[in-house]
Structure formats: C-alpha cells, structure tokens
Scaffold this motif. Structure first.
Motif, PDB file in Angstrom:
ATOM      1  N   PHE A 109       4.343   6.764   6.104  1.00 54.31           N
ATOM      2  CA  PHE A 109       3.713   7.887   5.402  1.00 54.31           C
ATOM      3  C   PHE A 109       2.447   8.335   6.109  1.00 54.31           C
ATOM      4  CE2 PHE A 109       1.338   4.334   3.685  1.00 54.31           C
ATOM      5  CZ  PHE A 109       0.072   4.843   3.434  1.00 54.31           C
ATOM      6  N   LEU A 110       1.658   7.377   6.630  1.00 46.76           N
ATOM      7  CA  LEU A 110       0.403   7.712   7.294  1.00 46.76           C
ATOM      8  C   LEU A 110       0.657   8.408   8.631  1.00 46.76           C
ATOM      9  CD1 LEU A 110      -2.672   7.566   7.433  1.00 46.76           C
ATOM     10  CD2 LEU A 110      -2.462   5.282   8.416  1.00 46.76           C
ATOM     11  N   VAL A 111       1.585   7.869   9.406  1.00 44.33           N
ATOM     12  CA  VAL A 111       1.932   8.485  10.687  1.00 44.33           C
ATOM     13  C   VAL A 111       2.504   9.880  10.458  1.00 44.33           C
ATOM     14  CG1 VAL A 111       3.435   8.325  12.711  1.00 44.33           C
ATOM     15  CG2 VAL A 111       2.329   6.266  11.800  1.00 44.33           C
ATOM     16  N   GLY A 112       3.360  10.009   9.456  1.00 44.94           N
ATOM     17  CA  GLY A 112       3.953  11.307   9.147  1.00 44.94           C
ATOM     18  C   GLY A 112       2.915  12.339   8.757  1.00 44.94           C
TER      19      GLY A 112
ATOM     20  N   LEU B 252      10.524   4.064  -3.626  1.00 46.72           N
ATOM     21  CA  LEU B 252       9.098   4.375  -3.521  1.00 46.72           C
ATOM     22  C   LEU B 252       8.695   4.654  -2.074  1.00 46.72           C
ATOM     23  CD1 LEU B 252       7.555   1.742  -5.959  1.00 46.72           C
ATOM     24  CD2 LEU B 252       7.519   4.220  -6.242  1.00 46.72           C
ATOM     25  N   LEU B 253       9.233   3.871  -1.148  1.00 46.77           N
ATOM     26  CA  LEU B 253       8.892   4.075   0.255  1.00 46.77           C
ATOM     27  C   LEU B 253       9.472   5.384   0.781  1.00 46.77           C
ATOM     28  CD1 LEU B 253       9.423   0.442   1.596  1.00 46.77           C
ATOM     29  CD2 LEU B 253       7.250   1.584   1.135  1.00 46.77           C
ATOM     30  N   VAL B 254      10.685   5.721   0.377  1.00 41.73           N
ATOM     31  CA  VAL B 254      11.314   6.949   0.832  1.00 41.73           C
ATOM     32  C   VAL B 254      10.551   8.170   0.331  1.00 41.73           C
ATOM     33  CG1 VAL B 254      13.383   8.381   0.611  1.00 41.73           C
ATOM     34  CG2 VAL B 254      13.603   5.948   1.126  1.00 41.73           C
ATOM     35  N   ILE B 255      10.011   8.103  -0.878  1.00 39.35           N
ATOM     36  CA  ILE B 255       9.209   9.208  -1.405  1.00 39.35           C
ATOM     37  C   ILE B 255       8.044   9.502  -0.469  1.00 39.35           C
ATOM     38  CG2 ILE B 255       7.591   9.861  -3.242  1.00 39.35           C
ATOM     39  CD1 ILE B 255       9.359   8.335  -5.162  1.00 39.35           C
TER      40      ILE B 255
ATOM     41  N   TRP C 224       8.581  11.574   2.956  1.00 38.86           N
ATOM     42  CA  TRP C 224       8.594  13.038   3.065  1.00 38.86           C
ATOM     43  C   TRP C 224       7.327  13.682   2.497  1.00 38.86           C
ATOM     44  CZ3 TRP C 224       8.277  16.925  -0.532  1.00 38.86           C
ATOM     45  CH2 TRP C 224       8.496  16.607  -1.864  1.00 38.86           C
ATOM     46  N   ILE C 225       6.710  13.049   1.499  1.00 37.18           N
ATOM     47  CA  ILE C 225       5.510  13.655   0.915  1.00 37.18           C
ATOM     48  C   ILE C 225       4.334  13.571   1.880  1.00 37.18           C
ATOM     49  CG2 ILE C 225       3.796  13.466  -0.935  1.00 37.18           C
ATOM     50  CD1 ILE C 225       5.978  12.805  -2.855  1.00 37.18           C
ATOM     51  N   GLY C 226       4.236  12.497   2.677  1.00 34.07           N
ATOM     52  CA  GLY C 226       3.164  12.395   3.660  1.00 34.07           C
ATOM     53  C   GLY C 226       3.146  13.589   4.613  1.00 34.07           C
ATOM     54  N   PRO C 227       4.265  13.893   5.309  1.00 31.23           N
ATOM     55  CA  PRO C 227       4.297  15.063   6.185  1.00 31.23           C
ATOM     56  C   PRO C 227       4.087  16.383   5.445  1.00 31.23           C
ATOM     57  CG  PRO C 227       6.061  13.554   6.769  1.00 31.23           C
ATOM     58  CD  PRO C 227       5.451  13.044   5.485  1.00 31.23           C
TER      59      PRO C 227
ATOM     60  N   THR D 175       0.838  -1.207   0.000  1.00 32.66           N
ATOM     61  CA  THR D 175       0.000   0.000   0.000  1.00 32.66           C
ATOM     62  C   THR D 175       0.870   1.253   0.000  1.00 32.66           C
ATOM     63  OG1 THR D 175      -1.743  -1.145   1.235  1.00 32.66           O
ATOM     64  CG2 THR D 175      -1.805   1.257   1.241  1.00 32.66           C
ATOM     65  N   ALA D 176       1.911   1.244   0.835  1.00 28.05           N
ATOM     66  CA  ALA D 176       2.819   2.391   0.905  1.00 28.05           C
ATOM     67  C   ALA D 176       3.537   2.602  -0.419  1.00 28.05           C
ATOM     68  CB  ALA D 176       3.831   2.188   2.027  1.00 28.05           C
ATOM     69  N   ALA D 177       3.917   1.496  -1.089  1.00 32.89           N
ATOM     70  CA  ALA D 177       4.590   1.618  -2.377  1.00 32.89           C
ATOM     71  C   ALA D 177       3.652   2.209  -3.424  1.00 32.89           C
ATOM     72  CB  ALA D 177       5.098   0.252  -2.834  1.00 32.89           C
ATOM     73  N   ALA D 178       2.394   1.748  -3.454  1.00 33.09           N
ATOM     74  CA  ALA D 178       1.413   2.281  -4.413  1.00 33.09           C
ATOM     75  C   ALA D 178       1.117   3.750  -4.121  1.00 33.09           C
ATOM     76  CB  ALA D 178       0.119   1.456  -4.340  1.00 33.09           C
ATOM     77  N   PHE D 179       0.987   4.071  -2.829  1.00 34.22           N
ATOM     78  CA  PHE D 179       0.779   5.468  -2.455  1.00 34.22           C
ATOM     79  C   PHE D 179       1.992   6.309  -2.827  1.00 34.22           C
ATOM     80  CE2 PHE D 179       1.391   8.878   0.692  1.00 34.22           C
ATOM     81  CZ  PHE D 179       0.262   9.635   0.429  1.00 34.22           C
ATOM     82  N   GLY D 180       3.188   5.768  -2.585  1.00 33.91           N
ATOM     83  CA  GLY D 180       4.413   6.487  -2.917  1.00 33.91           C
ATOM     84  C   GLY D 180       4.498   6.816  -4.392  1.00 33.91           C
TER      85      GLY D 180
END
Length: 476
Positions: free
Chosen positions: A448-451, A368-371, A374-377, A223-228
């Motif tokens: 990403f969600l927590v951020g 993808l996860l690293v993206i 930072w984009i989440g926050p 999910t995080a990869a798809a969101f990323g």
C-alpha cells in the motif's frame, strides 16, 4: 450570470433531491443518485460525523483486525498495538482530508475522484470500490454479524442469521442518507456502553506483557491490515459530508470524521489483540470466543451489539457501493437510481457471504490487505491532483467532476501502473508473494505504501505529459 451561478440554478431546478425536497427527512427514500446537493437541501453539523464513523466500527470485524497479529504472526500485544495505531492514524488522516471536500462541492467521493481520473478513467477506482464496498465489505461484515447472531441464538442456522442481518441492512441503505446518519447516531450509545464493558473484561484477563515471537515482517503486515481497515472507508468519505452546509469549516469536518474512525478502530482492534492472550489456545477469529471471556449476560449483549454493529457498517457499505456504481455513468431511472442499485448490491453481497461463512479468519486477513493494494494508489492520485490544483483559477472542481466529457488519463495510468508494480514486487498474500518479498521475507507487506508513493509521483509527471482536457478542449 457567471458559469457557477448558472450551474447552481440548474442544480436547484433539475435535481431530484431538490425537486422532492428531501432535506432532512429521515423515513423518506432518498431520491436521485449522485447529483450535486442543492444548497436548499443542505443540513446537519460536522459533529454528526463522530457517531457516523464510530458506530460502524463498533463490531467484531474491527476486533478481528487486532486478532491477526498475535494469532497468525506471533506479535506481542505491544507490537500489535503500535502497528494498529500507526495504520489506523494513517487511514484516519486521509479520511479526514477527503471528508472535508464534501460540504464545498456537494458531491460523492467517487464523483470527485473524476478530477484526477477523468470521466472514463474513473471507471477503474469507481468500479473497484463498487465491488469492494457494495459486495466485498458487505459480505465480510454480514458474516461477522451472522456468526454473532448464531452464537446468541444457537437454534437458528447460520444462513438464516445471515438473511436476517442482510434484510436489516438493506432496509436502511434503501431509504438512504438521512436514515443512515440517524441509525448510526441512535445505535452509538448502546454500542459504546456494551463494548466498553466488554473491553474491561477482556483486558482484565489478558497478559499484556507476554513476549511475542513474530514471523519476520509481521509488524508491517499488521500495520497494512489496520490501514486497510481504516482506509477502507476513504472512498466513501464525502458521501456523508456532501449534505453539510457550505459554511461548514473544512478542518472541523475533517477532524470529526478522523476522530470517529481512529477512536473506534484503535480501541476495538486493541481488544482483539488482548483477546488472543486471554483466550489462549481457544483464540480464533470468532465472536463466540471473544464474548466467552465475559459474564454470560454481557456476552449475550455483546453478541447482539456485534450483529447491530454489522448492520451499522453495512448500511454505509451498500449505500456507498451504490454511489460508486452510479459514478460509472450507468443510466438508471433518475429518481430512484441509488435505491435500486443498493438492493441489487445487497443481494449480490448476500450470495458472496453465504460462500464465505467457512474459513472466515484467513479470508478476512487477505481481504484487508487487498483493499489497501488499490486504495493506496488511488489516494496517491486524488491527493496529488488536489494539491496540484491549489491556487489554480481554472480549478472549478465541481464543474470538472460533473463533466462527462472531461479527460484525464494520467490518473488511471498512474494508478494502474502503481498497482501492478507494487503488487508484483511487494505483495505478501497466501496465494501470491511478490518478487522482493520472496527474496526478503522480513519486509512484510508494504504494497500500500509503495503503491501510494509510486502513483503520486507518476501522476505528478504524467499530468505534464498528458494534460487533462475539459469538454471545450482546454487544459484543466
């Protein structure tokens, strides 16, 4: 004359885009950099966003997102598809919201970001996006395009294929906004037809009902990869809507932008998930494996379109990377600032891509996860900032975003703290696992969600404790 009217006159008189009457010219070099788009140069329709955001996702990098879950973590097709839909829809909705701001303000996304961060504080997200978009994403997509071209024309070494792909990308990005839109439009029919045929053959050979044996937390990692991947376009959103007329309806703009992202990503990522079972033990993050499931003629066409899709994606990456760099406040020759930066970023991305040709699959998953980290926050700050400004008569967003003396440290502090805390606790990377992830591996990766939640909450509190200030010293 009101302040808004004086600003409009100033934009018309001093803006290189207005001075050179760039308008809807396609083969002219777009002048200027991140200046506000004058009303006289506005053109286009919201429906254009459908192909602007579909074409760049019709490439192998999108397919590769769907490969991650079943190949690396043992997810079934159904589990992977559910994660893909969830992550993509989340990233597409935020993209639509951000895109809707462009026609109203006529400003690039990382310039609008200043309302939540201030001019200096905005260096944090704008700098990250300049590196990720102009160099990181550029390298990732260039690699996929080069590998496809190498598979199609086996006699060419991979480094030469990479140079060919990069040269095409640089040309489009150098000329600018209108050619980028035009290229995406005319590339779409070929890309859509070829990838649709490819989907048919891949799905016909896949075992979609096979049970998975997922590693704990794999669903959330997918999910995080798809969101990323989907939200990776978010920091570019208004870059491609700022030329639309002010009369464009915000909901229509947002809808077409979101649909372009979601339709293309869900379909191609689903194909990647199906490819793993269809290819069996040969499955890998490799365009040659994907096209090997098709008839030779279609496989060759798909390889060509993968290379073309990489060009479509990276034209946007270089363009928006240059816009983000200019949002840092760097002074360059005003009439060609964006074009100059685009070339520099393209060359830096080429160097990075040359080093990334090996071990592409693992590098891509981590990227993808690293993206998303930072984009989440960043999203938490900019969306909360816009929400807090609703109904505020002082919220002249365009004027605030273009004021170099505007200060709002609440955004930078909230984003930085949210990134540090969420990564420290919840990151699930090859090189680093967060404290909570080590204790409970089944949690996957929800950084990403927590951020996002943490940054949004912190910003709402800090805006009261650290009021933003305009150039004249009043709160804004």
């Amino acid at each position: 004359m009101t302040p808004a009217e004086r600003q409009a006159v100033s934009v018309e008189d001093s803006n290189p885009i207005g001075a050179e009457h760039y308008g809807s010219k396609t083969l002219a070099v777009e002048p200027g950099g991140i200046e506000q788009i004058p009303d006289s140069e506005r053109h286009g329709s919201p429906v254009n966003l459908l192909w602007t955001w579909m074409s760049p996702n019709l490439e192998f990098a999108t397919v590769a997102v769907g490969i991650i879950g079943p190949l690396f973590f043992g997810l079934s097709f159904g589990q992977t598809l559910a994660a893909i839909v969830l992550g993509t829809v989340l990233g597409s909705v935020t993209h639509g919201i951000l895109s809707s701001w462009g026609p109203q303000h006529g400003l690039a996304q990382m310039v609008l970001s200043r309302t939540g961060f201030g001019f200096l504080g905005n260096i944090l997200p704008a700098g990250l996006n300049a590196l990720v978009a102009g160099i990181g994403w550029f390298a990732v997509n260039s690699i996929s395009g080069a590998l496809a071209l190498h598979a199609l024309v086996g006699g060419l070494p991979t480094w030469l294929c990479l140079v060919v792909v990069v040269a095409a990308q640089l040309l489009i990005a150098f000329l600018g906004h209108n050619l980028v839109h035009a290229f995406e439009r005319y590339a779409l029919p070929l890309l859509a037809v070829v990838f649709a045929l490819g989907l048919f053959y891949v799905f016909s050979k896949a075992d979609l009902g096979a049970a998975g044996k997922p590693i704990p937390g794999a669903f959330l990692i997918q999910t995080a990869a798809a969101f990323g991947y989907a939200c990776g376009w978010n920091p570019y959103a208004s870059d491609y809507t700022r030329y639309l007329p002010k009369t464009s309806k915000a909901r229509t703009v947002g809808l077409f932008a979101a649909l372009g992202i979601s339709i293309s990503c869900i379909l191609l990522e689903a194909a990647g998930a199906a490819m793993v079972s269809a290819a069996g033990k040969a499955a890998a993050v490799d365009p040659g494996v994907y096209t090997g499931l098709m008839p030779t003629w279609l496989g060759d066409l798909t390889l060509l379109c993968i290379a073309l899709g990489a060009v479509a994606a990276n034209a946007l990456n270089i363009y928006s990377g240059a816009m983000s760099f200019l949002a840092l406040g760097i002074s360059l020759p005003p009439h060609r600032a964006r074009a100059i930066v685009a070339v520099v970023f393209g060359l830096l991305g080429l160097v990075l891509a040359l080093f990334g040709l090996q071990n592409a699959g693992t590098n891509y998953e981590n990227f993808l996860l690293v993206i998303a980290y930072w984009i989440g926050p960043w999203l938490g700050v900019v969306l909360t900032d816009r929400l807090l400004r609703r109904g505020d008569p002082r919220a002249e967003v365009s004027a605030i975003a273009t004021d170099r003396r505007y200060v709002n440290w609440a955004g930078a502090i909230a984003m930085f703290v949210a990134m540090v805390v969420s990564i420290w606790l919840f990151s699930n990377q090859t090189l680093y696992a967060g404290v909570i992830v080590k204790a409970s591996p089944g949690i996957g990766d929800i950084t990403f969600l927590v951020g996002f939640v943490l940054a949004a909450g912190l910003y709402a509190v800090l805006r009261r404790l650290l009021p933003a200030r305009t150039s004249v010293g009043v709160t804004a």
